[in-house]
Design a protein around this motif. Sequence first.
Motif, PDB file in Angstrom:
ATOM      1  N   GLN A 205       0.817  -1.203   0.000  1.00  0.00           N
ATOM      2  CA  GLN A 205       0.000   0.000   0.000  1.00  0.00           C
ATOM      3  C   GLN A 205       0.854   1.258   0.000  1.00  0.00           C
ATOM      4  O   GLN A 205       0.608   2.205  -0.752  1.00  0.00           O
ATOM      5  CB  GLN A 205      -0.933  -0.003   1.221  1.00  0.00           C
ATOM      6  N   GLN A 206       1.905   1.260   0.835  1.00  0.00           N
ATOM      7  CA  GLN A 206       2.773   2.430   0.900  1.00  0.00           C
ATOM      8  C   GLN A 206       3.523   2.636  -0.407  1.00  0.00           C
ATOM      9  O   GLN A 206       3.713   3.780  -0.865  1.00  0.00           O
ATOM     10  CB  GLN A 206       3.767   2.267   2.059  1.00  0.00           C
ATOM     11  N   ALA A 207       3.934   1.564  -1.059  1.00  0.00           N
ATOM     12  CA  ALA A 207       4.643   1.672  -2.339  1.00  0.00           C
ATOM     13  C   ALA A 207       3.726   2.267  -3.403  1.00  0.00           C
ATOM     14  O   ALA A 207       4.157   3.107  -4.211  1.00  0.00           O
ATOM     15  CB  ALA A 207       5.154   0.302  -2.770  1.00  0.00           C
ATOM     16  N   THR A 208       2.465   1.857  -3.411  1.00  0.00           N
ATOM     17  CA  THR A 208       1.508   2.403  -4.385  1.00  0.00           C
ATOM     18  C   THR A 208       1.244   3.873  -4.112  1.00  0.00           C
ATOM     19  O   THR A 208       1.167   4.695  -5.046  1.00  0.00           O
ATOM     20  CB  THR A 208       0.186   1.611  -4.327  1.00  0.00           C
ATOM     21  N   ILE A 209       1.093   4.240  -2.848  1.00  0.00           N
ATOM     22  CA  ILE A 209       0.850   5.645  -2.488  1.00  0.00           C
ATOM     23  C   ILE A 209       2.016   6.521  -2.929  1.00  0.00           C
ATOM     24  O   ILE A 209       1.824   7.612  -3.494  1.00  0.00           O
ATOM     25  CB  ILE A 209       0.621   5.770  -0.968  1.00  0.00           C
TER      26      ILE A 209
ATOM     27  N   ASP B 172       1.633  10.621  -1.214  1.00  0.00           N
ATOM     28  CA  ASP B 172       2.214  10.734   0.118  1.00  0.00           C
ATOM     29  C   ASP B 172       2.649  12.159   0.431  1.00  0.00           C
ATOM     30  O   ASP B 172       2.949  12.486   1.581  1.00  0.00           O
ATOM     31  CB  ASP B 172       3.421   9.796   0.239  1.00  0.00           C
ATOM     32  N   LEU B 173       2.674  13.030  -0.578  1.00  0.00           N
ATOM     33  CA  LEU B 173       3.097  14.411  -0.376  1.00  0.00           C
ATOM     34  C   LEU B 173       1.961  15.251   0.203  1.00  0.00           C
ATOM     35  O   LEU B 173       0.781  14.948  -0.015  1.00  0.00           O
ATOM     36  CB  LEU B 173       3.549  15.023  -1.706  1.00  0.00           C
ATOM     37  N   PRO B 174       2.278  16.319   0.926  1.00  0.00           N
ATOM     38  CA  PRO B 174       1.228  17.231   1.400  1.00  0.00           C
ATOM     39  C   PRO B 174       0.506  17.878   0.219  1.00  0.00           C
ATOM     40  O   PRO B 174       1.009  17.904  -0.904  1.00  0.00           O
ATOM     41  CB  PRO B 174       2.021  18.286   2.205  1.00  0.00           C
TER      42      PRO B 174
END
Length: 325
Positions: free
Chosen positions: A47-51, A57-59
């Motif tokens: 999930q984190q890799a896809t995000i 993942d950036l603001p």
Amino acid sequence: MLVYLIRRLAQSILVLLVMAVLVFVGIFAVGNPVDVLINPEADLQEQQATIERLGLDLPLHEQLFVFMGNAVKGDFGRSFLHGEPAMEIILTRLPATMELAVVALAISLVFGVLFGLWAGLKPYAFSGKTIMAGSILGFSLPNFWQGLMLILIFAVFLGWLPAGGRGETTEFLGMRVSFLTADGWSHILLPALNLAIFKMCLVIRLARAGTREAALQDYVKFARAKGLSPRRIVLVHILKNIMIPVVTVVGLELGSMIAFAVVTETVFAWPGIGKLLIDSIVNLDRPVVVAYLVLTVFMFVIINLTVDLIYSVLDPRVRLAEVKA
């Protein structure tokens, strides 16, 4: 003229920038595409890799700066769903929407002018009152309901035309078009009529008002006094004058037909950018939605800018007023 042109270009660029920011922030607030795109059974690492791959993942402000920087270069990102450039996907679907809009525009212009001219020449006759009542009905009924009724009557009950799809297409100037095939025409008629009904009612009212006004002018009375035939008076002296406001309004309406064909394309399963927008919203495909809306704003800005420039050429008072302002 140069000062007026520079000022209008600066205003147009400012409108594009403001709308791009509003669109991006608005789409960001709709929902989280991660919930749609990532398999719920995937582990946290996947999930984190896809995000991170999607840049989610950036603001928000960093995502906005990245988007604006890429948009200036014509890059609106890659579709979350299709994995292709968002603008490329839209431009692939654009010919279908353009084809539908142009056919609908032709229907609304031809029949709208004819019916409006007749209603203006015979305002108190039963036919004239019927045309005006029909135009009010066309304004009032929801677009999607009209589409469903057209399908029910012409596709289900009568079986004359297909209910949806684009039909057979052929290549023309590097694009796939359906208006060059008989099967394509059978598929385009119903959605084009559905898209044209509202605009046709608008043209009817414009043409009727213009006809009634022109029929009372001195040049028409003088033409009648000279003994010109009623057909020549209508075609030469009345029709030419009522077409000026009609063409102006219809030209601007072409942009709205292209941008707001969403309902018609959804009802008739027409594979244009409107249906693409609905599918992208359902799947929270942000790059495609943002690219579509920015392209729509750009199209309206260009149309309005062109109309303003034409007006400034025809009427010097427009640009002089802008310069003084």
